[in-house]
Design a protein around this motif. Sequence first.
Motif, PDB file in Angstrom:
ATOM      1  N   VAL A  52      -5.409   0.939 -15.828  1.00  0.00           N
ATOM      2  CA  VAL A  52      -4.690  -0.066 -15.035  1.00  0.00           C
ATOM      3  C   VAL A  52      -3.185   0.083 -15.254  1.00  0.00           C
ATOM      4  O   VAL A  52      -2.406   0.079 -14.298  1.00  0.00           O
ATOM      5  CB  VAL A  52      -5.170  -1.490 -15.385  1.00  0.00           C
ATOM      6  CG1 VAL A  52      -4.258  -2.547 -14.788  1.00  0.00           C
ATOM      7  CG2 VAL A  52      -6.605  -1.694 -14.896  1.00  0.00           C
ATOM      8  N   HIS A  53      -2.770   0.243 -16.511  1.00  0.00           N
ATOM      9  CA  HIS A  53      -1.339   0.402 -16.811  1.00  0.00           C
ATOM     10  C   HIS A  53      -0.764   1.658 -16.166  1.00  0.00           C
ATOM     11  O   HIS A  53       0.403   1.681 -15.789  1.00  0.00           O
ATOM     12  CB  HIS A  53      -1.101   0.433 -18.319  1.00  0.00           C
ATOM     13  CG  HIS A  53      -1.095  -0.921 -18.945  1.00  0.00           C
ATOM     14  ND1 HIS A  53      -0.054  -1.804 -18.821  1.00  0.00           N
ATOM     15  CD2 HIS A  53      -2.037  -1.546 -19.706  1.00  0.00           C
ATOM     16  CE1 HIS A  53      -0.336  -2.909 -19.472  1.00  0.00           C
ATOM     17  NE2 HIS A  53      -1.529  -2.793 -20.012  1.00  0.00           N
ATOM     18  N   ALA A  54      -1.581   2.683 -16.015  1.00  0.00           N
ATOM     19  CA  ALA A  54      -1.120   3.955 -15.434  1.00  0.00           C
ATOM     20  C   ALA A  54      -1.180   3.959 -13.906  1.00  0.00           C
ATOM     21  O   ALA A  54      -0.818   4.951 -13.286  1.00  0.00           O
ATOM     22  CB  ALA A  54      -1.959   5.104 -15.991  1.00  0.00           C
ATOM     23  N   THR A  55      -1.632   2.865 -13.297  1.00  0.00           N
ATOM     24  CA  THR A  55      -1.792   2.788 -11.845  1.00  0.00           C
ATOM     25  C   THR A  55      -0.738   1.861 -11.263  1.00  0.00           C
ATOM     26  O   THR A  55      -0.844   0.641 -11.378  1.00  0.00           O
ATOM     27  CB  THR A  55      -3.208   2.273 -11.494  1.00  0.00           C
ATOM     28  OG1 THR A  55      -4.185   3.102 -12.127  1.00  0.00           O
ATOM     29  CG2 THR A  55      -3.429   2.274  -9.991  1.00  0.00           C
ATOM     30  N   PRO A  56       0.294   2.410 -10.603  1.00  0.00           N
ATOM     31  CA  PRO A  56       1.364   1.560 -10.069  1.00  0.00           C
ATOM     32  C   PRO A  56       0.884   0.558  -9.020  1.00  0.00           C
ATOM     33  O   PRO A  56       1.468  -0.518  -8.882  1.00  0.00           O
ATOM     34  CB  PRO A  56       2.348   2.547  -9.448  1.00  0.00           C
ATOM     35  CG  PRO A  56       1.941   3.902  -9.882  1.00  0.00           C
ATOM     36  CD  PRO A  56       0.545   3.822 -10.393  1.00  0.00           C
ATOM     37  N   GLU A  57      -0.161   0.879  -8.283  1.00  0.00           N
ATOM     38  CA  GLU A  57      -0.678  -0.034  -7.253  1.00  0.00           C
ATOM     39  C   GLU A  57      -1.334  -1.272  -7.855  1.00  0.00           C
ATOM     40  O   GLU A  57      -1.500  -2.282  -7.176  1.00  0.00           O
ATOM     41  CB  GLU A  57      -1.707   0.689  -6.366  1.00  0.00           C
ATOM     42  CG  GLU A  57      -1.158   1.828  -5.562  1.00  0.00           C
ATOM     43  CD  GLU A  57      -1.188   3.169  -6.304  1.00  0.00           C
ATOM     44  OE1 GLU A  57      -0.927   4.197  -5.666  1.00  0.00           O
ATOM     45  OE2 GLU A  57      -1.461   3.199  -7.525  1.00  0.00           O
TER      46      GLU A  57
ATOM     47  N   GLU B  78      -2.032  -3.486  -4.756  1.00  0.00           N
ATOM     48  CA  GLU B  78      -1.188  -3.488  -3.562  1.00  0.00           C
ATOM     49  C   GLU B  78      -1.055  -2.041  -3.099  1.00  0.00           C
ATOM     50  O   GLU B  78      -0.242  -1.288  -3.627  1.00  0.00           O
ATOM     51  CB  GLU B  78       0.157  -4.138  -3.852  1.00  0.00           C
ATOM     52  CG  GLU B  78      -0.045  -5.606  -4.231  1.00  0.00           C
ATOM     53  CD  GLU B  78       1.223  -6.412  -4.216  1.00  0.00           C
ATOM     54  OE1 GLU B  78       1.988  -6.288  -3.251  1.00  0.00           O
ATOM     55  OE2 GLU B  78       1.430  -7.161  -5.182  1.00  0.00           O
ATOM     56  N   ALA B  79      -1.862  -1.685  -2.111  1.00  0.00           N
ATOM     57  CA  ALA B  79      -1.931  -0.307  -1.619  1.00  0.00           C
ATOM     58  C   ALA B  79      -1.242  -0.190  -0.272  1.00  0.00           C
ATOM     59  O   ALA B  79      -0.944  -1.191   0.382  1.00  0.00           O
ATOM     60  CB  ALA B  79      -3.397   0.121  -1.501  1.00  0.00           C
ATOM     61  N   ASP B  80      -1.008   1.039   0.156  1.00  0.00           N
ATOM     62  CA  ASP B  80      -0.386   1.282   1.457  1.00  0.00           C
ATOM     63  C   ASP B  80      -1.304   0.885   2.606  1.00  0.00           C
ATOM     64  O   ASP B  80      -0.836   0.547   3.685  1.00  0.00           O
ATOM     65  CB  ASP B  80      -0.009   2.757   1.608  1.00  0.00           C
ATOM     66  CG  ASP B  80       1.116   3.162   0.667  1.00  0.00           C
ATOM     67  OD1 ASP B  80       1.912   2.285   0.286  1.00  0.00           O
ATOM     68  OD2 ASP B  80       1.189   4.349   0.314  1.00  0.00           O
ATOM     69  N   SER B  81      -2.616   0.929   2.362  1.00  0.00           N
ATOM     70  CA  SER B  81      -3.594   0.610   3.402  1.00  0.00           C
ATOM     71  C   SER B  81      -4.945   0.359   2.729  1.00  0.00           C
ATOM     72  O   SER B  81      -5.105   0.642   1.539  1.00  0.00           O
ATOM     73  CB  SER B  81      -3.729   1.778   4.387  1.00  0.00           C
ATOM     74  OG  SER B  81      -4.256   2.921   3.716  1.00  0.00           O
TER      75      SER B  81
ATOM     76  N   TYR C 216      -6.457   2.038  -0.700  1.00  0.00           N
ATOM     77  CA  TYR C 216      -7.125   1.250  -1.737  1.00  0.00           C
ATOM     78  C   TYR C 216      -8.493   1.848  -2.054  1.00  0.00           C
ATOM     79  O   TYR C 216      -8.841   2.049  -3.214  1.00  0.00           O
ATOM     80  CB  TYR C 216      -7.277  -0.219  -1.300  1.00  0.00           C
ATOM     81  CG  TYR C 216      -8.372  -0.924  -2.056  1.00  0.00           C
ATOM     82  CD1 TYR C 216      -8.175  -1.313  -3.376  1.00  0.00           C
ATOM     83  CD2 TYR C 216      -9.620  -1.137  -1.482  1.00  0.00           C
ATOM     84  CE1 TYR C 216      -9.192  -1.923  -4.093  1.00  0.00           C
ATOM     85  CE2 TYR C 216     -10.631  -1.743  -2.194  1.00  0.00           C
ATOM     86  CZ  TYR C 216     -10.422  -2.131  -3.502  1.00  0.00           C
ATOM     87  OH  TYR C 216     -11.432  -2.711  -4.219  1.00  0.00           O
ATOM     88  N   GLN C 217      -9.272   2.147  -1.014  1.00  0.00           N
ATOM     89  CA  GLN C 217     -10.622   2.666  -1.243  1.00  0.00           C
ATOM     90  C   GLN C 217     -10.586   4.021  -1.938  1.00  0.00           C
ATOM     91  O   GLN C 217     -11.422   4.306  -2.798  1.00  0.00           O
ATOM     92  CB  GLN C 217     -11.403   2.749   0.070  1.00  0.00           C
ATOM     93  CG  GLN C 217     -12.884   3.016  -0.138  1.00  0.00           C
ATOM     94  CD  GLN C 217     -13.557   1.955  -1.006  1.00  0.00           C
ATOM     95  OE1 GLN C 217     -13.514   0.779  -0.694  1.00  0.00           O
ATOM     96  NE2 GLN C 217     -14.185   2.377  -2.103  1.00  0.00           N
TER      97      GLN C 217
END
Length: 156
Positions: free
Chosen positions: A88-93, A111-114, A118-119
Amino acid sequence: MKLDRYDLKILEILAQDGRITKSKLADAINLSVSPCWERVRRLEKAGVIEGYSARINANALVKRTPVWVQVELKAHNAESFQRFEALVHATPEATECVAVGGGVDYLLKIEADSIDAYQRLIDAWLVSDVGIERYFTYIVTKTVKQQVPPIQLDSR
């Protein structure tokens, strides 16, 4: 650290407006500037005030798709929790994550671009060795309320 009513009022005001001037803060708590500012510095030095920041409206920069996710891990031990939390810490989204009790292990805000992005992120997590047992996705249709919580401490 013992806090009095002046300290509590300073914290309440700074939590809502970290850019308030020294003189306006002093006026708001009915102290002169010098003793008021000494209190602020004491609260900073004690670690009660950790810093100051701006709330950025990310949607004004880039439109994001917010998604809330419940995650349950396969194993419930310190190593599994540490491995997932490191991911989780390594995932900017992943912009928010809390560990919870009551049937699931974590609630996350992605919070993804789409939705597709996200999927793809979740698919990558599922094939990794992070150990997700199951997850539930909740697409945000609108934000009803979002604010900084008020400071309401007792002066014990």
